[in-house]
Scaffold this motif. Sequence first.
Motif, PDB file in Angstrom:
ATOM      1  N   ASP A 158      24.167  22.394   5.701  1.00  0.00           N
ATOM      2  CA  ASP A 158      24.991  23.210   6.595  1.00  0.00           C
ATOM      3  C   ASP A 158      24.124  24.160   7.395  1.00  0.00           C
ATOM      4  OD1 ASP A 158      28.281  23.496   5.832  1.00  0.00           O
ATOM      5  OD2 ASP A 158      27.009  22.405   4.433  1.00  0.00           O
ATOM      6  N   ILE A 159      24.459  24.284   8.671  1.00  0.00           N
ATOM      7  CA  ILE A 159      23.851  25.299   9.528  1.00  0.00           C
ATOM      8  C   ILE A 159      24.994  26.022  10.227  1.00  0.00           C
ATOM      9  CG2 ILE A 159      22.341  25.756  11.484  1.00  0.00           C
ATOM     10  CD1 ILE A 159      20.879  23.172  10.855  1.00  0.00           C
ATOM     11  N   ALA A 160      25.061  27.334  10.046  1.00  0.00           N
ATOM     12  CA  ALA A 160      26.126  28.126  10.662  1.00  0.00           C
ATOM     13  C   ALA A 160      25.510  29.310  11.385  1.00  0.00           C
ATOM     14  CB  ALA A 160      27.122  28.609   9.612  1.00  0.00           C
ATOM     15  N   SER A 161      26.152  29.708  12.474  1.00  0.00           N
ATOM     16  CA  SER A 161      25.668  30.837  13.244  1.00  0.00           C
ATOM     17  C   SER A 161      26.847  31.521  13.917  1.00  0.00           C
ATOM     18  CB  SER A 161      24.651  30.393  14.298  1.00  0.00           C
ATOM     19  OG  SER A 161      24.170  31.501  15.037  1.00  0.00           O
ATOM     20  N   GLU A 162      26.736  32.822  14.099  1.00  0.00           N
ATOM     21  CA  GLU A 162      27.773  33.593  14.778  1.00  0.00           C
ATOM     22  C   GLU A 162      27.135  34.816  15.420  1.00  0.00           C
ATOM     23  OE1 GLU A 162      30.359  36.053  12.098  1.00  0.00           O
ATOM     24  OE2 GLU A 162      29.384  34.815  10.552  1.00  0.00           O
ATOM     25  N   GLY A 163      27.837  35.381  16.390  1.00  0.00           N
ATOM     26  CA  GLY A 163      27.329  36.571  17.022  1.00  0.00           C
ATOM     27  C   GLY A 163      27.974  36.809  18.374  1.00  0.00           C
ATOM     28  N   ASN A 222      29.619  25.792  12.865  1.00  0.00           N
ATOM     29  CA  ASN A 222      29.025  25.252  11.649  1.00  0.00           C
ATOM     30  C   ASN A 222      28.840  23.751  11.819  1.00  0.00           C
ATOM     31  OD1 ASN A 222      28.649  25.937   8.436  1.00  0.00           O
ATOM     32  ND2 ASN A 222      29.358  23.841   8.747  1.00  0.00           N
ATOM     33  N   TYR A 223      27.638  23.277  11.504  1.00  0.00           N
ATOM     34  CA  TYR A 223      27.355  21.840  11.535  1.00  0.00           C
ATOM     35  C   TYR A 223      26.913  21.410  10.140  1.00  0.00           C
ATOM     36  CZ  TYR A 223      25.043  17.383  12.316  1.00  0.00           C
ATOM     37  OH  TYR A 223      24.674  16.066  12.234  1.00  0.00           O
ATOM     38  N   ARG A 224      27.406  20.246   9.705  1.00  0.00           N
ATOM     39  CA  ARG A 224      27.062  19.744   8.375  1.00  0.00           C
ATOM     40  C   ARG A 224      26.765  18.247   8.451  1.00  0.00           C
ATOM     41  NH1 ARG A 224      31.429  20.705   3.746  1.00  0.00           N
ATOM     42  NH2 ARG A 224      32.704  19.749   5.378  1.00  0.00           N
ATOM     43  N   LEU A 227      31.386  19.062  12.676  1.00  0.00           N
ATOM     44  CA  LEU A 227      31.088  20.234  13.495  1.00  0.00           C
ATOM     45  C   LEU A 227      32.370  21.021  13.698  1.00  0.00           C
ATOM     46  CD1 LEU A 227      29.192  21.892  15.410  1.00  0.00           C
ATOM     47  CD2 LEU A 227      29.986  20.388  17.260  1.00  0.00           C
ATOM     48  N   SER A 228      32.301  22.324  13.491  1.00  0.00           N
ATOM     49  CA  SER A 228      33.433  23.216  13.748  1.00  0.00           C
ATOM     50  C   SER A 228      32.934  24.395  14.573  1.00  0.00           C
ATOM     51  CB  SER A 228      34.037  23.725  12.432  1.00  0.00           C
ATOM     52  OG  SER A 228      34.383  22.654  11.577  1.00  0.00           O
ATOM     53  N   PHE A 229      33.802  24.911  15.448  1.00  0.00           N
ATOM     54  CA  PHE A 229      33.385  26.035  16.284  1.00  0.00           C
ATOM     55  C   PHE A 229      34.595  26.866  16.706  1.00  0.00           C
ATOM     56  CE2 PHE A 229      34.289  22.572  19.212  1.00  0.00           C
ATOM     57  CZ  PHE A 229      35.064  23.172  20.183  1.00  0.00           C
ATOM     58  N   LYS A 230      34.317  28.099  17.083  1.00  0.00           N
ATOM     59  CA  LYS A 230      35.335  28.966  17.659  1.00  0.00           C
ATOM     60  C   LYS A 230      34.657  29.990  18.554  1.00  0.00           C
ATOM     61  CE  LYS A 230      39.173  32.090  16.595  1.00  0.00           C
ATOM     62  NZ  LYS A 230      39.984  32.735  15.514  1.00  0.00           N
ATOM     63  N   PHE A 231      35.131  30.073  19.794  1.00  0.00           N
ATOM     64  CA  PHE A 231      34.696  31.094  20.741  1.00  0.00           C
ATOM     65  C   PHE A 231      35.872  32.044  20.960  1.00  0.00           C
ATOM     66  CE2 PHE A 231      32.115  27.390  21.650  1.00  0.00           C
ATOM     67  CZ  PHE A 231      30.835  27.924  21.781  1.00  0.00           C
ATOM     68  N   ASN A 232      35.640  33.311  20.745  1.00  0.00           N
ATOM     69  CA  ASN A 232      36.683  34.319  20.925  1.00  0.00           C
ATOM     70  C   ASN A 232      36.348  35.144  22.161  1.00  0.00           C
ATOM     71  OD1 ASN A 232      39.132  35.563  19.670  1.00  0.00           O
ATOM     72  ND2 ASN A 232      37.855  37.389  19.741  1.00  0.00           N
ATOM     73  N   LEU A 233      37.297  35.172  23.127  1.00  0.00           N
ATOM     74  CA  LEU A 233      37.027  35.786  24.429  1.00  0.00           C
ATOM     75  C   LEU A 233      38.123  36.784  24.782  1.00  0.00           C
ATOM     76  CD1 LEU A 233      36.197  32.406  26.208  1.00  0.00           C
ATOM     77  CD2 LEU A 233      34.536  34.022  25.269  1.00  0.00           C
ATOM     78  N   GLY A 292      35.639  18.522  14.072  1.00  0.00           N
ATOM     79  CA  GLY A 292      35.580  17.069  14.133  1.00  0.00           C
ATOM     80  C   GLY A 292      34.629  16.510  13.103  1.00  0.00           C
ATOM     81  N   GLY A 293      34.860  15.245  12.736  1.00  0.00           N
ATOM     82  CA  GLY A 293      34.011  14.606  11.758  1.00  0.00           C
ATOM     83  C   GLY A 293      33.774  13.149  12.108  1.00  0.00           C
ATOM     84  N   ILE A 294      32.621  12.639  11.725  1.00  0.00           N
ATOM     85  CA  ILE A 294      32.253  11.236  11.909  1.00  0.00           C
ATOM     86  C   ILE A 294      31.838  10.692  10.546  1.00  0.00           C
ATOM     87  CG2 ILE A 294      30.707   9.613  13.054  1.00  0.00           C
ATOM     88  CD1 ILE A 294      30.370  11.640  15.292  1.00  0.00           C
ATOM     89  N   ASP A 295      32.479   9.605  10.110  1.00  0.00           N
ATOM     90  CA  ASP A 295      32.206   9.030   8.799  1.00  0.00           C
ATOM     91  C   ASP A 295      31.867   7.546   8.935  1.00  0.00           C
ATOM     92  OD1 ASP A 295      33.173  11.500   8.021  1.00  0.00           O
ATOM     93  OD2 ASP A 295      35.123  10.732   7.393  1.00  0.00           O
TER      94      ASP A 295
END
Length: 812
Positions: A292-297, A310-312, A336-342, A356-359
């Motif tokens: 997992d790699i996650a980032s926010e800011g 977050n990407y896994r 991959l999951s994401f959210k942009f708050n504006l 979303g996911g790919i299997d």
Amino acid sequence: MVRIILLSFILAAILLLTIVPESRSESNTQTAQSTQATQTSQTAQTTQSQPITQTIKGTVYDIQTREPLIGATVVIRDSQPLRGASTDAGGSFRIPGVPLGRHTLQVNYIGYEPVIIPEVMATSGREVVVDVGLRESIADMGEVIITPKIRKNKPLNAMATVSSRSFSVEEARRYAGGMDDPARLVSAFAGVAVGNVQDNAIIVRGNSPKGISWRVEGVEIPTPHHLPGGNVAGGGVVTIFSSHMLDNSDFHTSAFPAEYGNALAGVFDMNLRTGNSTVHQHTFQAGTLGLDIASEGPIVPGSNASYLFNYRYSTLGLLTDLNVIPTDQEFRYQDLSFKFNLPTRNAGTFSLWGLGGIDRMAQPLETNPLMWENDWDRVSFDWDIQMGAAGLSHRLLTGNRTYVSTTLAATGTRNSMVTIRQDDDLVPHDDLNAVDNSGKLSLGSYISHTFSPRVSTKTGLTVKRLQYNLAMSSTIDSDPSTYRNVIDETGSSHEVEFYSQWRWDLAQNLVLNAGVNSGYFALNEAFWVDPRIALRYDLHDSHSLSLGYGRHSQREELKIYMIRAEASRAAALPNRDLRLSGAHHFVLAWDWQISDNMRMKVEPYAQFLFDAPGIADSSFSMINFKQDWFFSDILENNSIGRNVGLDVTFERFLHNGYYFLVTGSVFSSRYKGGDGVWRNTRFNKGYVANALVGREFALRDGRRILGVNTRFNVAGGERVSPILQEKSRERELVFFDETRAFSNQLPSLVYADLSLTWRLNRPGYSSIWAVQVKNALGRAMPEGYNYSYRTQSVVLDKSVVVVPGISYTIEF
């Protein structure tokens, strides 16, 4: 196949443990530094003696109108000296210099009911963000002094009265057996059972797992699991979105509020958290389930706009790609999951979110008959699936007591399964070729208005455009001569859903929630009108009684409506005229708040299912549907069912370092199909009990925290039909006696889970080692029946399935 996958997980865990732990390497570094520190000992001691602190921040808002509350006070209870802050013009607060460890917050605002938020964890790796909704008090000023209470289990949805509770991300990570997965977490709640430890499908009060509805950011989405429906429709390996993305959410098991449609068993109402708008924070996690790699800011400093993603990638898939694990099977997933708050100054708040996911899972043909143990060993399969959901949401305050929320969302799946079966002469034949490409574009909006502190309402309308490309060709009972096309439909349809729900605080101790969910499904021209009503009466501060009723409707998967009839049939698509399945839910609840940190809840319930599809003059009913990739039968609405039971919860919230959750359920789940005979349902386990307990040890002023959590589960076995041994031996396949459907029961399911965590708080970052083990005692689990070529009979397969979740996480 399953054994190879589980062995790979264990090998991945062993490989992970060969990585030099950060704490060990850091310890070696500190040893070297301590030698050098003989020359600078005073400086080193001064540096190490400095306490590590963190910031707690967030917002305070009106829970009904979402309006920020200016001047609300937020304090850390029992802090010395007392630490706290007041909210600014945007409803935001910030408390710097908070010592590491767990703290209890109290939030007060004049004219509103105070709230206590217990056991908030402050670590060195990231700031703590706490958003608090306050309810306007209906008591006159000076009439009564309202004492704040801890209601940790209370659902976030104010319209939910019975059979609902909230859960936090922290619980999903902490609870033994949770595996950072909301579906596995709630299996510890009363009224919820699991089918098998290797799948996250859940059985709610005797209902099929396919009766669960998943919602993210208020939007209904396809089942959000990796390899969904592989064993059970409604289940999968693990939930697509990582726990790093989740905010506190609700889980409903009966008579849920009017805003939730298309569900008979339960509802997950999931929220994605908003990223930190002032500080960049990152997380990296390596474990047996994935990397997992996650980032926010902040997007732009000072704008309050933020990002979070977050990407896994599956660890097993990575090790397979690198040829570390010698196997011909393919098993990989990524998401991959994401959210942009504006937020804007005058135009409300926009948020762009998605997941979303790919299997992929594949197994080649085994061409050596001596290696065949059962029918699956002579089969190859190739399974590819993609799932996605994305939305643009907008929330606007239109007055002091009104806000409007609107979301444009797109969801869809691309699912392809191909199986090839060899005959006794090793000649391969087509067995199944199934394609399910379905999508939905929806536009929904609701308006929430508070007429007074006693009366509020929420009314919404959603319009959905459904697109589908469905095809399936299959055999009957694996006979290659019967291979034929069953489904071949491409087209579109639409669905409209409307709801309105109201809350009346009739008195300070009496609350009425009522509403209706209605709509139209154009594909089969089905209308529905589902009323919901619930009443809660607080006998006094510690005891309350609740009563709820709800009528619920649910449609089947689109492919069920597209099954073709035989040439002799008049209607080309006879299932297209099926009515929606329905259920009446009745719930009575007694809730006893024994103390601030302990409660007991007892809920008797009854559910009456009707209009469930089934096969004419047969015991088959969709009430019992588990999974059947080859299903191609003509159905009619001929089945009814009843689920009656009692759920008990005894819980101590985390306080002073420990907690426990003990739940038990006894229930009866029966149905009557097209043959008119009452029988046990497949999911009539009869009983389920859970005991979950955990202890947390804080060392060195919270710099090091050890968590030990364990769970014990026992449940009745799944119901099965008797085996037709002679026919099975003749055809070398498994055939059941459906005239005595579900008259037998598999052995009880008994297992234990274990979770160990070790957190190190360092200046500027935290590192966490975690070991989560399902079925820690190694109990053999029944997997189902297979025809054994060795014994020439049908046998119940059992295997010791130990699922290890070992991970290392760094937050900075």
